[in-house]
Design a protein around this motif. Structure first.
Motif, PDB file in Angstrom:
ATOM      1  N   UNK A  99      46.107  48.799 -46.717  1.00 34.92           N
ATOM      2  CA  UNK A  99      47.026  47.884 -46.064  1.00 34.92           C
ATOM      3  C   UNK A  99      46.320  46.754 -45.368  1.00 34.92           C
ATOM      4  N   UNK A 100      45.215  47.050 -44.710  1.00 31.74           N
ATOM      5  CA  UNK A 100      44.500  46.022 -43.961  1.00 31.74           C
ATOM      6  C   UNK A 100      43.828  45.014 -44.887  1.00 31.74           C
ATOM      7  N   UNK A 101      43.286  45.464 -46.010  1.00 32.72           N
ATOM      8  CA  UNK A 101      42.587  44.539 -46.915  1.00 32.72           C
ATOM      9  C   UNK A 101      43.565  43.663 -47.695  1.00 32.72           C
ATOM     10  N   UNK A 102      44.567  44.279 -48.271  1.00 28.85           N
ATOM     11  CA  UNK A 102      45.477  43.534 -49.145  1.00 28.85           C
ATOM     12  C   UNK A 102      46.614  42.867 -48.387  1.00 28.85           C
ATOM     13  N   UNK A 110      50.843  46.749 -55.141  1.00 24.62           N
ATOM     14  CA  UNK A 110      50.426  47.265 -56.439  1.00 24.62           C
ATOM     15  C   UNK A 110      50.171  46.164 -57.451  1.00 24.62           C
ATOM     16  N   UNK A 111      50.610  44.951 -57.174  1.00 20.04           N
ATOM     17  CA  UNK A 111      50.262  43.820 -58.035  1.00 20.04           C
ATOM     18  C   UNK A 111      48.755  43.597 -58.035  1.00 20.04           C
ATOM     19  N   UNK A 112      48.099  43.956 -56.952  1.00 22.39           N
ATOM     20  CA  UNK A 112      46.665  43.710 -56.815  1.00 22.39           C
ATOM     21  C   UNK A 112      45.834  44.951 -57.114  1.00 22.39           C
ATOM     22  N   UNK A 113      46.461  46.120 -57.025  1.00 21.78           N
ATOM     23  CA  UNK A 113      45.723  47.357 -57.271  1.00 21.78           C
ATOM     24  C   UNK A 113      45.845  47.772 -58.729  1.00 21.78           C
ATOM     25  N   UNK A 114      47.066  48.028 -59.161  1.00 21.29           N
ATOM     26  CA  UNK A 114      47.326  48.416 -60.550  1.00 21.29           C
ATOM     27  C   UNK A 114      48.819  48.259 -60.795  1.00 21.29           C
ATOM     28  N   UNK A 115      49.241  47.143 -61.423  1.00 19.96           N
ATOM     29  CA  UNK A 115      50.681  46.854 -61.549  1.00 19.96           C
ATOM     30  C   UNK A 115      51.496  47.951 -62.212  1.00 19.96           C
ATOM     31  N   UNK A 116      50.886  48.750 -63.067  1.00 17.09           N
ATOM     32  CA  UNK A 116      51.647  49.778 -63.759  1.00 17.09           C
ATOM     33  C   UNK A 116      52.161  50.844 -62.787  1.00 17.09           C
ATOM     34  N   UNK A 117      51.541  50.938 -61.614  1.00 18.93           N
ATOM     35  CA  UNK A 117      51.956  51.923 -60.612  1.00 18.93           C
ATOM     36  C   UNK A 117      52.904  51.325 -59.571  1.00 18.93           C
ATOM     37  N   UNK A 118      53.490  50.200 -59.873  1.00 22.99           N
ATOM     38  CA  UNK A 118      54.369  49.552 -58.901  1.00 22.99           C
ATOM     39  C   UNK A 118      55.578  50.418 -58.548  1.00 22.99           C
ATOM     40  N   UNK A 461      57.339  63.419 -51.873  1.00 25.40           N
ATOM     41  CA  UNK A 461      56.344  62.639 -51.133  1.00 25.40           C
ATOM     42  C   UNK A 461      54.933  63.075 -51.501  1.00 25.40           C
ATOM     43  N   UNK A 462      54.730  64.373 -51.770  1.00 27.49           N
ATOM     44  CA  UNK A 462      53.414  64.828 -52.210  1.00 27.49           C
ATOM     45  C   UNK A 462      53.047  64.219 -53.565  1.00 27.49           C
ATOM     46  N   UNK A 463      54.033  64.103 -54.458  1.00 28.96           N
ATOM     47  CA  UNK A 463      53.778  63.486 -55.761  1.00 28.96           C
ATOM     48  C   UNK A 463      53.422  62.015 -55.613  1.00 28.96           C
ATOM     49  N   UNK A 464      54.085  61.333 -54.690  1.00 30.64           N
ATOM     50  CA  UNK A 464      53.783  59.921 -54.452  1.00 30.64           C
ATOM     51  C   UNK A 464      52.350  59.751 -53.947  1.00 30.64           C
ATOM     52  N   UNK A 465      51.946  60.590 -53.002  1.00 22.30           N
ATOM     53  CA  UNK A 465      50.582  60.490 -52.477  1.00 22.30           C
ATOM     54  C   UNK A 465      49.563  60.819 -53.557  1.00 22.30           C
ATOM     55  N   UNK A 466      49.865  61.800 -54.401  1.00 28.92           N
ATOM     56  CA  UNK A 466      48.955  62.148 -55.495  1.00 28.92           C
ATOM     57  C   UNK A 466      48.774  60.971 -56.445  1.00 28.92           C
ATOM     58  N   UNK A 467      49.878  60.347 -56.851  1.00 32.13           N
ATOM     59  CA  UNK A 467      49.794  59.197 -57.747  1.00 32.13           C
ATOM     60  C   UNK A 467      49.063  58.027 -57.085  1.00 32.13           C
ATOM     61  N   UNK A 468      49.283  57.853 -55.790  1.00 29.96           N
ATOM     62  CA  UNK A 468      48.602  56.780 -55.070  1.00 29.96           C
ATOM     63  C   UNK A 468      47.093  57.007 -55.055  1.00 29.96           C
ATOM     64  N   UNK A 469      46.670  58.242 -54.772  1.00 32.31           N
ATOM     65  CA  UNK A 469      45.243  58.554 -54.755  1.00 32.31           C
ATOM     66  C   UNK A 469      44.615  58.356 -56.130  1.00 32.31           C
ATOM     67  N   UNK A 470      45.326  58.781 -57.179  1.00 29.23           N
ATOM     68  CA  UNK A 470      44.814  58.609 -58.545  1.00 29.23           C
ATOM     69  C   UNK A 470      44.722  57.127 -58.908  1.00 29.23           C
ATOM     70  N   UNK A 471      45.747  56.369 -58.569  1.00 25.72           N
ATOM     71  CA  UNK A 471      45.760  54.941 -58.911  1.00 25.72           C
ATOM     72  C   UNK A 471      44.622  54.190 -58.242  1.00 25.72           C
ATOM     73  N   UNK A 472      44.369  54.485 -56.981  1.00 29.14           N
ATOM     74  CA  UNK A 472      43.308  53.774 -56.249  1.00 29.14           C
ATOM     75  C   UNK A 472      41.935  54.238 -56.701  1.00 29.14           C
ATOM     76  N   UNK A 473      41.725  55.539 -56.803  1.00 33.50           N
ATOM     77  CA  UNK A 473      40.388  56.064 -57.084  1.00 33.50           C
ATOM     78  C   UNK A 473      39.987  55.932 -58.547  1.00 33.50           C
TER      79      UNK A 473
END
Length: 542
Positions: A99-102, A110-118, A461-473
Motif C-alpha cells: 500500500x505504501x509503495x503503490x 493490481x494494475x501495477x502488480x498483476x492485472x489478472x488478479x484484479x 478471506x483466507x482464500x483472498x490472502x492466499x491468492x494475494x500472497x501468491x500473486x505478489x511473491x
C-alpha cells in the motif's frame, strides 16, 4: 501539500530503486501524478492508531480467550506465537509495504502488480461490505446496552421485569437457589427477550417485526461513522485518538476490578492451564486462523491506510509494533474475561468450564454484563464496558469502510476524485439500509447475524490472502517486491521474510483453508438459537 513534503519527487527516490527496478520506470508519470496529489496522514501516530484500532477489535475480546482455553490453555500460546511469527506478521508487513509503495486501493493496485488478479480487489470490497452488515449490528446492540446502562439499577439485574419468564433464575446473593439446565439468567433474558425480542421470531423463515429502538441505534452509529470518514484520513486520524486508546484504559480498569473478585483465580488457572495433548490435534489450524483474522491482512484495510503514508515511512517497524500490540491485547483480554468467569463459577458453585461455554456475542452481552450487574458500582462498570465495545467496533468499521472507499475512488478517480463526501454518504446509506433490512431492524435479525458470522468471511478471506500472497511473491516477483521495499526503506528484507512470503505463509493459509479445524455441522445449535442452517448455507454458496 507543498512540493518539499511530497515523497514522490524523482530526486527523492533512492537512485538504486531507479536502476535496479526498471519495470517501474515504464510508467513513471502515472506513479508520480497519483502520489503528488494523494492525501497524507497529518501525523505518524494517526496512522499507527488507525492500524492498531482496526487490528484490535471485538474478536480480541471474545474470540481469542475462547479459542485459547478450548485449545489447551497456555499450551495454545506456542502454536499461536509460531503462526504469528511465520504467517501473520509477514503478510501484515507485505500489505503495509504494498500500500505504501503503490499508493493505491485494493482494486487499482493490481494494475501495477498483476492485472489478472484484479478480481482479488473486488472480492476484498464485497467481503468487507457484508462483514460490516453483521459487525455493525453488534455495535448497535452495544449502543442499546449503553443507553440502558444509564440507570441506578441495571435492567438485567433481576427477574422482576415484564419480559422475564418463570425460568429466570437470579442466583447472586442467594444460597438456596438451584441452577438447572432450564434456568435462564436475568442477563440472558434481557438480551434475548428485551433487546432482540427473539421470541417473536421462529427463525430465518419468519424474522418477525421491526425493532425501532435498534434501528435508531444503527442510524446514530452510521452518523458517527460518516462524520468520521467524510473528509478522509484528516478526520478519521483524529477520531482514532479516542477510539483506539479508550479500550486500553477500560481493559486495565476491568482487569484490576476482575482480579479482586472472589474466585478470579479459578478463571485464570482455567485460562492458562496447559493441556499439552492438544498440541497433537488441529490446534495449529485454529492458531493460524485466529492470527490471520486478528491481524486482518486480506481485508484491504492495511493497503488503504498505508497508501496515505509518506513514501519513506518505516512500515517495517510499524508492522512489528502493531502486531505485537495486537497479540498482547488478545492475551490481556483473556485475563479480563476469565477473572469474571471464575467469579461467576464461584457464585453459581459450578466449574469454570460450565460458565465458559458461551462465545461470540453472547459472551459480551450475557456473561460479562451478568457479572457486572452484581458488582459494586455496576452502573459505572457497565457504561465503560459498553463504551469499550463501541469504540473497538468503530475502529474496525472505520478501517473496513475506508478500504472500500479508497479502493473504489482510486479505481474511478475521474468520477469520484472531488466527490468524496457524496460517495461516502451514498456508501454508508446503502450499508445502513442493507444492514437494517438483513440483520438489525427485525426481531429475528440475530439469526441472520449468526448465519453471516459462522459462514460469511471464513474461508473466503483466507482464500483472498492466499491468492494475494501468491500473486505478489510468484507473479509480481519476490525480488521485485524486495526492491520496492528497499526503495522506500533503504534496506532489503532479509531471507526470513522472503522465505515466509514465498512458501511458509502461503502454506499456512492453504492448510487453514483445506484442512478445516472442525467438521462442518450445518445443524447449528448453541445456547441462544437453534436452527438448521443447511438450506440457507446452500443458498449462499450457490
Amino acid at each position: 501539500m507543498s512540493e518539499q513534503n511530497s515523497p514522490v519527487q524523482a530526486d527523492s527516490l533512492p537512485r538504486q530503486a531507479i536502476q535496479t527496478n526498471p519495470s517501474h520506470t515504464a510508467n513513471p508519470v502515472l506513479l508520480m501524478t497519483q502520489t503528488d496529489s494523494r492525501e497524507k496522514w497529518s501525523k505518524k501516530m494517526d496512522f499507527l492508531l488507525s492500524v492498531i484500532g482496526f487490528a484490535v477489535d471485538l474478536g480480541n475480546v471474545w474470540r481469542f480467550p475462547y479459542i485459547c482455553y478450548q485449545n489447551g490453555g497456555g499450551a495454545f500460546l506456542i502454536p499461536y506465537t509460531l503462526m504469528a511469527i511465520f504467517g501473520g506478521v509477514p503478510l501484515f508487513y507485505m500489505e503495509l509495504a504494498l500500500g505504501q509503495f503503490h499508493r493505491a486501493g485494493a482494486i487499482s493496485i493490481w494494475k501495477r502488480i498483476c492485472p489478472i488478479f484484479k478480481g482479488i480487489g473486488f472480492a476484498i470490497c464485497i467481503i468487507a461490505l457484508y462483514v460490516s452488515f453483521y459487525y455493525n449490528t453488534i455495535i448497535a446492540w452495544a449502543l442499546y446496552y449503553l443507553y440502558s446502562s444509564f440507570t441506578g439499577t441495571l435492567p438485567w439485574t433481576s427477574c422482576d421485569n415484564p419480559w422475564n419468564t418463570p425460568n429466570c433464575t437470579n442466583y447472586f446473593g442467594k444460597s438456596n437457589v438451584t441452577w438447572t439446565t432450564f434456568s435462564k439468567s436475568p442477563a440472558e433474558e434481557f438480551y434475548t427477550r428485551k433487546v432482540l425480542e427473539i421470541q417473536e421470531s421462529s427463525g430465518l423463515y419468519d424474522v418477525g417485526g421491526i425493532r425501532w429502538q435498534l434501528l435508531l441505534c444503527l442510524f446514530l452509529l452510521f452518523t458517527i461513522v460518516y462524520f468520521s470518514l467524510w473528509k478522509g484520513v484528516k478526520t478519521s486520524g483524529k477520531v482514532v485518538w479516542v477510539t483506539a486508546t479508550l479500550p486500553y484504559i477500560v481493559l486495565l480498569i476491568l482487569l484490576v476490578r476482575g482480579a479482586t473478585l472472589p474466585g478470579a483465580w479459578r478463571g485464570i488457572v482455567f485460562y492458562l492451564r496447559p493441556d499439552w495433548e492438544k498440541l497433537m490435534s488441529t490446534v495449529w489450524v485454529d492458531a493460524a486462523a485466529q492470527i490471520f483474522f486478528s491481524l486482518g491482512p486480506g481485508f484491504g484495510v492495511l493497503l488503504a491506510l498505508a497508501s496515505y503514508n509518506h513514501f519513506n515511512n518505516n512500515c517495517y517497524r510499524d508492522a512489528i509494533v502493531t502486531s505485537v500490540v495486537n497479540c498482547l491485547t488478545s492475551f490481556l483480554s483473556g485475563f479480563v474475561i476469565f477473572t469474571v468467569l471464575g467469579y461467576m463459577a464461584e457464585m453459581r458453585d459450578v466449574e469454570v468450564e460450565d460458565v465458559a461455554k458461551d462465545k461470540g456475542p453472547s459472551l459480551l452481552f450475557i456473561t460479562y454484563p451478568e457479572a457486572i450487574a452484581n458488582m459494586v458500582g455496576s452502573t459505572f462498570f457497565a457504561i465503560i464496558f459498553f463504551l469499550m465495545m463501541i469504540t473497538l467496533g468503530l475502529d474496525s468499521t472505520f478501517g473496513g469502510l475506508e478500504a472500500v472507499i479508497t479502493a473504489v475512488m482510486d479505481e474511478y478517480p475521474h468520477i469520484l476524485a472531488k466527490q468524496r463526501e457524496l460517495f461516502v454518504l451514498g456508501l454508508i446509506t446503502i450499508s445502513t439500509t442493507i444492514t437494517a433490512c438483513l440483520c438489525l431492524s427485525f426481531q429475528g435479525g440475530a439469526y441472520v447475524v449468526k448465519l453471516l458470522e459462522e459462514f460469511g468471511a471464513g474461508c473466503s478471506i483466507l482464500a483472498v490472502v492466499l491468492l494475494e500472497a501468491i500473486a505478489v511473491s510468484w507473479f509480481y516477483g519476490i525480488q521485485r517486491f524486495c526492491d520496492d521495499v528497499k526503495a522506500m526503506l533503504g534496506f532489503t528484507p532479509g531471507i526470513f521474510w522472503k522465505v515466509c512470503w514465498v512458501a511458509i505463509s502461503p502454506a499456512f493459509l492453504a492448510v487453514s483453508i483445506f484442512v478445516p479445524s472442525k467438521k462442518l455441522n450445518l445443524q447449528l445449535s448453541f445456547n441462544l438459537l437453534s436452527m438448521n442452517l443447511a438450506h440457507w448455507v446452500y443458498i449462499v454458496l450457490a
